[in-house]
Design a protein around this motif. Structure first.
Motif, PDB file in Angstrom:
ATOM      1  N   ALA A  54      82.363 -20.380  62.998  1.00 28.24           N
ATOM      2  CA  ALA A  54      80.933 -20.114  62.794  1.00 28.24           C
ATOM      3  C   ALA A  54      80.683 -19.397  61.482  1.00 28.24           C
ATOM      4  CB  ALA A  54      80.387 -19.293  63.958  1.00 28.24           C
ATOM      5  N   ASP A  55      81.555 -18.467  61.123  1.00 28.37           N
ATOM      6  CA  ASP A  55      81.382 -17.700  59.894  1.00 28.37           C
ATOM      7  C   ASP A  55      81.577 -18.580  58.662  1.00 28.37           C
ATOM      8  OD1 ASP A  55      80.963 -15.189  58.520  1.00 28.37           O
ATOM      9  OD2 ASP A  55      83.084 -15.250  57.993  1.00 28.37           O
ATOM     10  N   THR A 131      88.450 -10.112  64.771  1.00 33.95           N
ATOM     11  CA  THR A 131      88.726 -11.481  64.327  1.00 33.95           C
ATOM     12  C   THR A 131      88.179 -11.719  62.933  1.00 33.95           C
ATOM     13  OG1 THR A 131      88.732 -12.377  66.581  1.00 33.95           O
ATOM     14  CG2 THR A 131      88.267 -13.922  64.793  1.00 33.95           C
ATOM     15  N   LEU A 132      86.932 -11.333  62.707  1.00 31.72           N
ATOM     16  CA  LEU A 132      86.294 -11.604  61.414  1.00 31.72           C
ATOM     17  C   LEU A 132      86.842 -10.709  60.307  1.00 31.72           C
ATOM     18  CD1 LEU A 132      82.694 -12.192  62.734  1.00 31.72           C
ATOM     19  CD2 LEU A 132      84.242 -13.899  61.781  1.00 31.72           C
ATOM     20  N   ALA A 133      87.260  -9.496  60.659  1.00 28.94           N
ATOM     21  CA  ALA A 133      87.939  -8.660  59.670  1.00 28.94           C
ATOM     22  C   ALA A 133      89.258  -9.313  59.265  1.00 28.94           C
ATOM     23  CB  ALA A 133      88.180  -7.265  60.235  1.00 28.94           C
ATOM     24  N   GLY A 136      89.093 -12.236  56.781  1.00 31.02           N
ATOM     25  CA  GLY A 136      89.214 -11.740  55.413  1.00 31.02           C
ATOM     26  C   GLY A 136      88.093 -12.053  54.468  1.00 31.02           C
ATOM     27  N   ARG A 137      87.191 -12.972  54.819  1.00 34.24           N
ATOM     28  CA  ARG A 137      86.122 -13.330  53.879  1.00 34.24           C
ATOM     29  C   ARG A 137      85.208 -12.149  53.598  1.00 34.24           C
ATOM     30  NH1 ARG A 137      81.057 -15.880  53.494  1.00 34.24           N
ATOM     31  NH2 ARG A 137      80.642 -15.750  55.733  1.00 34.24           N
ATOM     32  N   ARG A 138      84.926 -11.347  54.651  1.00 33.00           N
ATOM     33  CA  ARG A 138      84.118 -10.130  54.494  1.00 33.00           C
ATOM     34  C   ARG A 138      84.800  -8.992  55.257  1.00 33.00           C
ATOM     35  NH1 ARG A 138      78.261 -11.563  56.446  1.00 33.00           N
ATOM     36  NH2 ARG A 138      79.376 -12.942  57.892  1.00 33.00           N
ATOM     37  N   GLU A 139      86.053  -8.759  54.924  1.00 31.09           N
ATOM     38  CA  GLU A 139      86.857  -7.809  55.687  1.00 31.09           C
ATOM     39  C   GLU A 139      86.254  -6.409  55.693  1.00 31.09           C
ATOM     40  OE1 GLU A 139      91.480  -6.259  56.075  1.00 31.09           O
ATOM     41  OE2 GLU A 139      90.759  -7.037  54.148  1.00 31.09           O
ATOM     42  N   ALA A 140      85.856  -5.903  54.534  1.00 30.79           N
ATOM     43  CA  ALA A 140      85.332  -4.535  54.469  1.00 30.79           C
ATOM     44  C   ALA A 140      84.078  -4.386  55.335  1.00 30.79           C
ATOM     45  CB  ALA A 140      85.026  -4.156  53.025  1.00 30.79           C
ATOM     46  N   PHE A 141      83.206  -5.388  55.297  1.00 34.28           N
ATOM     47  CA  PHE A 141      81.977  -5.339  56.093  1.00 34.28           C
ATOM     48  C   PHE A 141      82.294  -5.294  57.584  1.00 34.28           C
ATOM     49  CE2 PHE A 141      78.834  -7.696  58.624  1.00 34.28           C
ATOM     50  CZ  PHE A 141      77.707  -6.919  58.413  1.00 34.28           C
ATOM     51  N   PHE A 142      83.169  -6.189  58.037  1.00 33.50           N
ATOM     52  CA  PHE A 142      83.431  -6.250  59.475  1.00 33.50           C
ATOM     53  C   PHE A 142      84.286  -5.080  59.965  1.00 33.50           C
ATOM     54  CE2 PHE A 142      82.156 -10.741  58.904  1.00 33.50           C
ATOM     55  CZ  PHE A 142      81.127 -10.748  59.837  1.00 33.50           C
ATOM     56  N   LYS A 143      85.110  -4.511  59.105  1.00 29.06           N
ATOM     57  CA  LYS A 143      85.824  -3.301  59.511  1.00 29.06           C
ATOM     58  C   LYS A 143      84.858  -2.127  59.661  1.00 29.06           C
ATOM     59  CE  LYS A 143      89.932  -2.291  57.846  1.00 29.06           C
ATOM     60  NZ  LYS A 143      91.085  -2.105  56.934  1.00 29.06           N
ATOM     61  N   LYS A 144      83.878  -2.051  58.781  1.00 25.64           N
ATOM     62  CA  LYS A 144      82.862  -1.005  58.902  1.00 25.64           C
ATOM     63  C   LYS A 144      82.112  -1.153  60.225  1.00 25.64           C
ATOM     64  CE  LYS A 144      78.818   0.934  56.510  1.00 25.64           C
ATOM     65  NZ  LYS A 144      77.926   0.802  55.319  1.00 25.64           N
TER      66      LYS A 144
END
Length: 330
Positions: A54-55, A131-133, A136-144
């Motif tokens: 989906a991402d 999963t989304l972190a 890796g496409r938006r790792e920093a965002f999803f880790k936050k």
């Protein structure tokens, strides 16, 4: 071939999801979460292939506002919004008065985000964010977002197995991302929890608090569709693609005018009559282009654009709220 080799090497160097989760757990411990809490929270962690798909494959929009609005606001949804507005009127009135937000906008957001709480997503939020972190496409965002989700769990607002949301981690009846929950969610009924999944008082109060925090003014509506004169200078409108919320707000500040000034430039209501004679500023927006619909947007439009930086979404909220306020005469 060199680029292909580099990609292959990067894929080979990437750790497994299980290894990555262990790294996340170590980071969580370093952030001060207890070992017991971390072990329990990640005990049933799952990799969601559907979330990755989906991402990576979000559909390109090939709509106009004229085709979009009928799909988003079918008659059954408008009718349901009016019925639920009446059903929850006592609670909505209380929340609206406390936060200075007209209840019809709360109901409109509720309806458009989750079909009035019916469609909240069934993904475990910790698993989806992990999963989304990892993707890796938006790792920093999803880790936050993951650290915020852990904070919500650690504070006891919801249990991990009940923390469900969309594939991207948007949660509850108002689809707050975890960081938005931290910033805006409130305990609407004083029971000590902020339950945006099942507690209507918390859902409505959190929505209202969000709008209030982003500058909502209950003396204003959201905007109005207008008619432009022949030969109108379209450079007076906010450019269609500003690229970011910051740039959009800057464009707003550079283009807003009083209603009287827009009146003098030839803009009229859609029926051709004069604009209201009130001391209000507005910016001109084209959700599609100058050949499509035109709107004069008031300050509350900015609050809704902070919720979702989408002309289509904000137009849907505005029109549904108007349907609630102005039911057809029988």
């Amino acid at each position: 071939m060199a680029n292909a080799d580099n990609v292959a090497n990067q894929e080979q160097a990437k750790p497994s999801y299980e290894t990555y989760v262990e790294q996340l757990k170590a980071e969580a411990l370093a952030k001060g979460f207890s070992q017991t809490f971390v072990d329990q929270t990640f005990a049933n962690i799952t990799f969601y292939k559907r979330a990755v798909k989906a991402d990576r494959n979000q559909p390109e929009r090939v709509e106009t506002l004229d085709t979009y609005l009928p799909k988003r606001l079918p008659k059954w949804k408008v009718d349901r919004a009016r019925r639920l507005y009446k059903e929850h009127k006592e609670l909505l009135t209380k929340v609206g008065e406390e936060y200075g937000v007209q209840p019809r906008f709360i109901v409109a957001l509720w309806g458009l985000e989750t079909n009035f709480g019916k469609i909240m997503g069934n993904y475990n939020v910790v698993s989806a964010l992990s999963t989304l972190a990892y993707e890796g496409r938006r790792e920093a965002f999803f880790k936050k977002q993951l650290w915020a989700a852990l904070t919500i769990l650690d504070e006891g607002h919801i249990k991990v197995d009940n923390m469900k949301g969309s594939w991207a981690g948007a949660m509850g009846q108002n689809q707050f991302m975890p960081t938005s929950f931290i910033s805006y969610a409130v305990d609407g009924d004083g029971d000590g929890k902020k339950d945006i999944w099942g507690n209507q008082a918390d859902v409505f109060a959190s929505m209202a608090n969000y709008l209030k925090s982003e500058g909502w003014n209950d003396d204003l509506t959201w905007g109005r569709q207008v008619k432009l004169p022949e030969g109108f200078d379209i450079s007076l409108a906010i450019p269609k693609n500003t690229g970011s919320r910051k740039n959009w707000l800057k464009a707003w500040a550079n283009t807003e005018k009083t209603l009287q000034e827009w009146q003098e430039l030839g803009i009229r209501r859609t029926d051709g009559t004069a604009l209201p004679k009130v001391d209000v500023k507005a910016a001109l927006v084209f959700p599609d282009d100058e050949k499509g619909r035109a709107y004069l947007a008031y300050d509350n439009y900015k609050s809704l654009m902070h919720w979702n930086l989408s002309y289509y979404f904000v137009s849907s909220v505005g029109h549904l709220s108007d349907h609630i306020k102005f039911p057809p005469i029988k």
